[in-house]
Design a protein around this motif. Structure first.
Motif, mmCIF file in Angstrom:
data_model
loop_
_atom_site.group_PDB
_atom_site.id
_atom_site.type_symbol
_atom_site.label_atom_id
_atom_site.label_comp_id
_atom_site.label_asym_id
_atom_site.label_seq_id
_atom_site.Cartn_x
_atom_site.Cartn_y
_atom_site.Cartn_z
ATOM 1 N N ALA A 1 0.836 -1.202 0.000
ATOM 2 C CA ALA A 1 0.000 0.000 0.000
ATOM 3 C C ALA A 1 0.869 1.250 0.000
ATOM 4 O O ALA A 1 0.589 2.216 -0.734
ATOM 5 C CB ALA A 1 -0.928 -0.006 1.205
ATOM 6 N N ASN A 2 1.934 1.252 0.808
ATOM 7 C CA ASN A 2 2.825 2.414 0.855
ATOM 8 C C ASN A 2 3.491 2.670 -0.498
ATOM 9 O O ASN A 2 3.593 3.821 -0.946
ATOM 10 C CB ASN A 2 3.896 2.218 1.929
ATOM 11 C CG ASN A 2 3.320 2.228 3.329
ATOM 12 O OD1 ASN A 2 2.208 2.685 3.561
ATOM 13 N ND2 ASN A 2 4.079 1.692 4.270
ATOM 14 N N ALA B 1 1.668 6.568 -7.020
ATOM 15 C CA ALA B 1 0.564 7.421 -7.477
ATOM 16 C C ALA B 1 0.880 8.898 -7.257
ATOM 17 O O ALA B 1 0.629 9.734 -8.131
ATOM 18 C CB ALA B 1 -0.730 7.030 -6.755
ATOM 19 N N ARG B 2 1.449 9.218 -6.112
ATOM 20 C CA ARG B 2 1.810 10.617 -5.835
ATOM 21 C C ARG B 2 2.899 11.115 -6.769
ATOM 22 O O ARG B 2 2.997 12.310 -7.044
ATOM 23 C CB ARG B 2 2.247 10.769 -4.384
ATOM 24 C CG ARG B 2 1.094 10.684 -3.413
ATOM 25 C CD ARG B 2 1.534 10.859 -1.986
ATOM 26 N NE ARG B 2 0.387 10.831 -1.094
ATOM 27 C CZ ARG B 2 0.474 10.692 0.225
ATOM 28 N NH1 ARG B 2 1.655 10.582 0.808
ATOM 29 N NH2 ARG B 2 -0.615 10.677 0.957
ATOM 30 N N GLN C 1 0.312 5.806 -13.154
ATOM 31 C CA GLN C 1 -1.029 5.248 -13.267
ATOM 32 C C GLN C 1 -1.001 3.920 -12.506
ATOM 33 O O GLN C 1 -0.503 2.913 -13.006
ATOM 34 C CB GLN C 1 -1.369 5.037 -14.744
ATOM 35 C CG GLN C 1 -2.751 4.557 -15.020
ATOM 36 C CD GLN C 1 -2.986 4.390 -16.529
ATOM 37 O OE1 GLN C 1 -2.125 4.669 -17.357
ATOM 38 N NE2 GLN C 1 -4.162 3.930 -16.872
ATOM 39 N N VAL C 2 -1.528 3.905 -11.275
ATOM 40 C CA VAL C 2 -1.367 2.776 -10.362
ATOM 41 C C VAL C 2 -2.693 2.051 -10.165
ATOM 42 O O VAL C 2 -3.721 2.674 -9.905
ATOM 43 C CB VAL C 2 -0.831 3.236 -8.990
ATOM 44 C CG1 VAL C 2 -0.687 2.070 -8.031
ATOM 45 C CG2 VAL C 2 0.494 3.964 -9.155
ATOM 46 N N ALA D 1 -4.543 6.360 -6.700
ATOM 47 C CA ALA D 1 -4.456 4.983 -7.194
ATOM 48 C C ALA D 1 -5.857 4.422 -7.421
ATOM 49 O O ALA D 1 -6.800 4.767 -6.712
ATOM 50 C CB ALA D 1 -3.706 4.112 -6.200
ATOM 51 N N ASP D 2 -5.978 3.547 -8.404
ATOM 52 C CA ASP D 2 -7.227 2.844 -8.680
ATOM 53 C C ASP D 2 -7.325 1.674 -7.708
ATOM 54 O O ASP D 2 -6.461 0.801 -7.688
ATOM 55 C CB ASP D 2 -7.207 2.342 -10.123
ATOM 56 C CG ASP D 2 -8.488 1.642 -10.537
ATOM 57 O OD1 ASP D 2 -8.987 0.797 -9.755
ATOM 58 O OD2 ASP D 2 -8.972 1.903 -11.643
#
Length: 194
Positions: free
Chosen positions: A43-44, A50-51, A55-56, A78-79
């Motif tokens: 997740a990190n 994404a930041r 395109q995540v 993020a998607d």
């Protein structure tokens, strides 16, 4: 066209306890502070990518107690449409002790992270191809399958093999396939000894 980044992600609730020293076997200490935050190495990494403008797409599993963590990941851009919520399993946890010098000790409860299946991995990678990236850690199930499938599709693989099992260098985990390995000092030494 910008490459896609697919993160087969560990998604945890991190509980960070400030302690006078890391607890020793048989000892009880009082914590001076508790912080709860969104976490999981996967997740990190997803949030960071994404930041940074990638395109995540995040694939993972959480329990109902982790809906707010999914929202944190989504708020970074993020998607999260491939993050499944399991009604009968809690979200993974990382319990972290931090002493005054910043040294830490961590133990993980995998929770929903260990409910990922080969089908989940295939679905996450279905729309990817050459030049796209796979990000993953050892905090989930399906690691070897994800790496193998990604390489078959021509994807590049960034793998943080943490937590590192003692038999990592066995044939069950493909160390020769990732493009990038992210290791800490202890993990690098363990691999060098094999």
């Amino acid at each position: 066209m910008q490459p896609k980044v697919v993160s087969v992600a560990s998604i945890n609730i991190d509980e960070v306890y400030r302690v006078p020293h890391v607890v020793q076997p048989g000892e009880t200490v009082s914590s001076t502070e508790l912080q709860r935050s969104a976490g999981g190495k996967g997740a990190n990494a997803s949030v960071a990518a994404a930041r940074a403008g990638a395109q995540v797409y995040v694939a993972g599993k959480i329990g109902p107690d982790g809906l707010w963590v999914r929202d944190v990941i989504a708020s970074a851009g993020a998607d999260v449409s491939l993050v499944a919520v399991l009604a009968d399993t809690p979200t993974g946890r990382a319990v972290i002790q931090v002493d005054p010098r910043g040294e830490n000790a961590i133990f993980l409860f995998p929770g929903a992270n260990h409910r990922l299946t080969v089908d989940d991995v295939r679905q996450a990678l279905a729309q990817c191809g050459p030049g796209d990236w796979l990000l993953l850690t050892n905090e989930t199930t399906g690691v070897a399958e994800a790496i193998g499938h990604a390489r078959t599709c021509g994807m590049q693989v960034l793998w943080n093999p943490t937590p590192m099992p003692a038999d990592l260098v066995s044939s069950r985990l493909p160390l020769d396939l990732p493009d990038v390995l992210v290791l800490n000092e202890g993990e690098l030494l363990a691999l060098a000894r094999q």
